[in-house]
Design a protein around this motif. Sequence first.
Motif, PDB file in Angstrom:
ATOM      1  N   VAL A  99      43.128 -16.564  40.989  1.00  0.00           N
ATOM      2  CA  VAL A  99      44.103 -16.736  39.352  1.00  0.00           C
ATOM      3  C   VAL A  99      44.282 -18.575  38.792  1.00  0.00           C
ATOM      4  O   VAL A  99      43.726 -19.268  40.049  1.00  0.00           O
ATOM      5  CB  VAL A  99      45.314 -16.493  40.045  1.00  0.00           C
ATOM      6  CG1 VAL A  99      45.922 -15.059  39.673  1.00  0.00           C
ATOM      7  CG2 VAL A  99      46.381 -16.884  40.615  1.00  0.00           C
ATOM      8  N   PRO A 105      44.263 -13.766  35.609  1.00  0.00           N
ATOM      9  CA  PRO A 105      42.625 -13.929  36.968  1.00  0.00           C
ATOM     10  C   PRO A 105      41.823 -14.821  36.466  1.00  0.00           C
ATOM     11  O   PRO A 105      41.271 -14.266  34.692  1.00  0.00           O
ATOM     12  CB  PRO A 105      42.478 -12.237  37.212  1.00  0.00           C
ATOM     13  CG  PRO A 105      43.545 -11.656  35.761  1.00  0.00           C
ATOM     14  CD  PRO A 105      44.597 -12.424  35.918  1.00  0.00           C
ATOM     15  N   ILE A 127      45.534  -7.713  36.395  1.00  0.00           N
ATOM     16  CA  ILE A 127      44.986  -7.568  37.682  1.00  0.00           C
ATOM     17  C   ILE A 127      45.265  -5.702  38.071  1.00  0.00           C
ATOM     18  O   ILE A 127      43.549  -5.769  38.295  1.00  0.00           O
ATOM     19  CB  ILE A 127      46.103  -8.399  39.085  1.00  0.00           C
ATOM     20  CG1 ILE A 127      45.732 -10.294  38.815  1.00  0.00           C
ATOM     21  CG2 ILE A 127      45.183  -8.000  41.087  1.00  0.00           C
ATOM     22  CD1 ILE A 127      46.173 -10.732  39.492  1.00  0.00           C
TER      23      ILE A 127
END
Length: 135
Positions: A99, A105, A127
């Motif tokens: 990240v 991410p 995510i």
Amino acid sequence: FFFCFGFVFLVGSMVQPRTVLKVIDNTGVTFVRCITVLRGPRAMGSTGHTIVASVRDTKGVSKIQKGDVVRALIVRAKNEKARYDGSWFIPGESACVLVNASGNPIGTRIKGLVSKTLLKNRDNLKILTLATQSV
């Protein structure tokens, strides 16, 4: 495992410095080594915690090279604790997703299992939506 009065306790279920984790996104990084857990001094991390890690191995051509320092979110730990509903989820390895500083991410795909305990924090929903499977 440690048995005590009919209960089962898992020993060593946390991620600590120098732990090697598998990266399950498509950034080209395969393994990272934890430098520190972003929870305070001498902290141990588990699913849902952010760590600072060093890249140990890459595959192919990647923007992130071996030795770079990155942030990662732990999506499954090798030994998980029991959930509140009584179920158990014990994966065979610890895994993470890279990240950026704001928690988004870096990769566009996540392959493999992701623990549903990430739902505790609303910042991890991106995510969970990118993941192929959540258990």
